[in-house]
Design an enzyme around this catalytic site. Structure first.
Site, PDB file in Angstrom:
ATOM      1  N   TYR A  34       0.860  -1.196   0.000  1.00  0.00           N
ATOM      2  CA  TYR A  34       0.000   0.000   0.000  1.00  0.00           C
ATOM      3  C   TYR A  34       0.887   1.233   0.000  1.00  0.00           C
ATOM      4  CZ  TYR A  34      -5.015  -0.762   0.333  1.00  0.00           C
ATOM      5  OH  TYR A  34      -6.322  -1.008   0.032  1.00  0.00           O
ATOM      6  N   GLU A  48      -0.534   4.905  -0.451  1.00  0.00           N
ATOM      7  CA  GLU A  48      -1.313   6.121  -0.726  1.00  0.00           C
ATOM      8  C   GLU A  48      -0.422   7.351  -0.602  1.00  0.00           C
ATOM      9  OE1 GLU A  48      -2.934   3.679   1.095  1.00  0.00           O
ATOM     10  OE2 GLU A  48      -5.124   3.961   0.909  1.00  0.00           O
ATOM     11  N   ASP A  53      -6.882  13.354 -25.114  1.00  0.00           N
ATOM     12  CA  ASP A  53      -6.860  11.959 -24.681  1.00  0.00           C
ATOM     13  C   ASP A  53      -6.142  11.214 -25.817  1.00  0.00           C
ATOM     14  OD1 ASP A  53      -7.332   9.279 -24.301  1.00  0.00           O
ATOM     15  OD2 ASP A  53      -9.464   9.487 -23.843  1.00  0.00           O
ATOM     16  N   THR A  91      -4.003   5.890 -22.043  1.00  0.00           N
ATOM     17  CA  THR A  91      -3.838   4.558 -21.485  1.00  0.00           C
ATOM     18  C   THR A  91      -2.416   4.155 -21.853  1.00  0.00           C
ATOM     19  OG1 THR A  91      -4.816   3.725 -23.512  1.00  0.00           O
ATOM     20  CG2 THR A  91      -6.208   3.694 -21.573  1.00  0.00           C
ATOM     21  N   LYS A 103      -2.100   0.534 -25.162  1.00  0.00           N
ATOM     22  CA  LYS A 103      -2.495   0.422 -26.578  1.00  0.00           C
ATOM     23  C   LYS A 103      -1.223   0.493 -27.436  1.00  0.00           C
ATOM     24  CE  LYS A 103      -7.250   2.014 -25.965  1.00  0.00           C
ATOM     25  NZ  LYS A 103      -7.439   2.725 -24.692  1.00  0.00           N
ATOM     26  N   ARG A 115      -1.568  -2.532 -18.564  1.00  0.00           N
ATOM     27  CA  ARG A 115      -2.926  -1.976 -18.554  1.00  0.00           C
ATOM     28  C   ARG A 115      -3.034  -0.887 -17.489  1.00  0.00           C
ATOM     29  NH1 ARG A 115      -7.167  -3.309 -21.271  1.00  0.00           N
ATOM     30  NH2 ARG A 115      -5.818  -4.788 -22.316  1.00  0.00           N
TER      31      ARG A 115
HETATM   32  N1  DSN Z   1     -11.758   0.080 -25.332  1.00  0.00           N
HETATM   33  C1  DSN Z   1     -10.891   1.073 -25.906  1.00  0.00           C
HETATM   34  C2  DSN Z   1     -10.755   0.927 -27.376  1.00  0.00           C
HETATM   35  O1  DSN Z   1     -10.920  -0.177 -27.853  1.00  0.00           O
HETATM   36  O2  DSN Z   1     -10.470   1.881 -28.064  1.00  0.00           O
HETATM   37  C3  DSN Z   1     -11.261   2.440 -25.504  1.00  0.00           C
HETATM   38  O3  DSN Z   1     -11.291   2.498 -24.129  1.00  0.00           O
END
Ligand code: DSN
Length: 417
Positions: free
Chosen positions: A56, A58, A202, A228, A231, A237
């Site tokens: 933990y 925080e 984003d 994110t 990707k 993730r």
């Molecule tokens: N699920 C993602 C995508 O496939 O683009 C977006 O969050």
């Protein structure tokens, strides 16, 4: 009595162990062409599966609410430093658990409930967290949506400017989940300045391309950039937020204590590994190839008679309109799954079908490029995909397509053990 926590998974839980083995096999044997997925390195898998999950922590490095954070602090500080270096950002927060949490924290830091913000609508390429009515972002805030021009299928910047002047938003959001073209951040910045709005991006889908310099960066133009990490970036993730110095404290406070509790320090360590990998020359080569592969695949699909929204791609993905082939996006997804290619159905701009059916499929090249495929293989995949979509009722043809896909998967394995 000796503790029993050292027993391997195969013995503790054979059911879950078997699921992991079957998923490992699926990832190797099917060709994953979802634009939002990737395969991370063994090094990152090791960091993710490490004892850091037990801690933990925080707070932030040097200011934690728990003792025993000396090594956690080192890992998180490295992740922050590397994220700033990689993107040339003033400040990074690496704690968001996912992209939605990153967006939520960004909005929470700079908007009050009821404030107006502008974003691309989900049915034109945006995301649920870009103000969709079923999402917190569309119920807590007043979302005004822009989209693409009906003819060109490219963002209509004059309409963006008109909407911004009319709605005077607190924040203008750029970025999408299915937009194959480049973003004109310079023009967005000028519009934001004209109406006194914060400019945010984003960049989830294109974070890897931007890190490698093969796509223009939003960092010089935007006040806040979220992403994110799993990707195109090819990390674990999770999410990150980058921002200008003047917003650093507000962003950090919004993430913790505003929204999240204990950070996932095992994931943060894997993010640090990802950022380190992203600084290497071979990573830049990888991202260049992702874009080259997307262009080669798009050309092969068009040659095979598939219509691409906006006529092609500048990044890692393309959106195929399958209506001229007399099928729906859902059918196209199933047809391709039948020949061992995994993609996702997706609405096209001005779609007449509901999201669950859709009129398109979104196809991306990050996964196949990680496997080592190049333009030659994209030509094969483009031919196979277009043939299957057009002649899915011909069993022999489908069998030939499937064997070509299986041969490629065998030639380009993902993980070797
Ligand atoms: N699920 C993602 C995508 O496939 O683009 C977006 O969050």
């Amino acid at each position: 009595m000796a503790n029993d926590i050292n027993t391997p998974l195969s013995q503790v839980d054979p059911e879950i162990f078997s699921i992991l083995q079957r998923e490992f096999k699926r990832q190797n044997e099917k060709i994953m062409m979802s634009a939002s997925e990737n395969y991370i390195s063994r090094a990152q898998l090791e960091a993710q599966g490490s004892v850091l999950t037990n801690k933990y922590a925080e707070g932030y490095s040097g200011k934690r609410y728990y003792g025993g954070c000396e090594f956690i602090d080192e890992a998180e500080s490295l992740a922050v430093k590397r994220a700033c270096e990689l993107y040339g950002a003033d400040h990074a927060n690496v704690q968001p658990h996912c992209g939605s949490a990153a967006n939520m924290a960004a909005y929470y830091a700079v908007m009050k409930p009821g404030d107006t913000f502008m974003a691309m609508s989900l049915d034109q390429g945006g995301h649920l967290t870009h103000g969709h009515k079923v999402n917190f972002s569309g119920s807590l805030y007043n979302a005004v949506h822009y989209g693409v021009d009906r003819e060109t299928e490219v963002i209509d910047m004059d309409e963006v400017e008109r909407l911004a002047e009319e709605s005077r938003p607190r924040l203008i959001l750029t970025g999408a989940t299915v937009y194959p073209r480049l973003w004109d951040w310079e023009r967005f910045r000028a519009i934001a300045d004209k109406v006194g709005a914060i400019l945010m991006c984003d960049m989830a889908h294109i974070a890897g391309l931007i890190a490698a310099g093969v796509h223009p960066s939003p960092i010089p133009y935007c006040d806040i950039v979220t992403a994110t990490t799993h990707k195109t970036l090819r990390g674990p993730r999770g999410g990150i937020i980058l921002c200008r110095e003047y917003l650093a404290k507000d962003i950090d406070r919004a993430v913790f204590p505003g929204l999240q509790g204990g950070p996932l320090e095992h994931i943060i360590a894997a993010k640090a590994v990802c950022f380190r990998e992203a600084m290497e020359d071979k990573y830049k080569e990888y991202q260049k190839q992702v874009v080259k592969n997307a262009k080669a695949l798009a050309a092969a699909l068009e040659k095979g008679g598939v219509r691409l929204v906006s006529g092609g791609t500048d990044n890692h993905l393309m959106l195929c309109d399958v209506t001229p082939l007399g099928i729906t996006g859902k059918q196209a997804q199933e047809i391709l799954n039948d020949i061992n290619i995994v993609v996702n159905k997706n609405q096209i701009p001005f779609d007449k079908e509901k999201p669950f059916i859709s009129s398109g499929v979104r196809i991306g090249t990050p996964c196949v490029t990680t496997r080592g495929m190049k333009e030659k293989e994209m030509k094969v995949l483009g031919e196979v995909i277009s043939s299957a979509l057009k002649q899915y009722t011909v069993v022999d043809l489908m069998n030939i397509c499937r064997s070509k896909v299986d041969a490629l998967a065998g030639e380009f394995p993902v993980y070797t053990e």
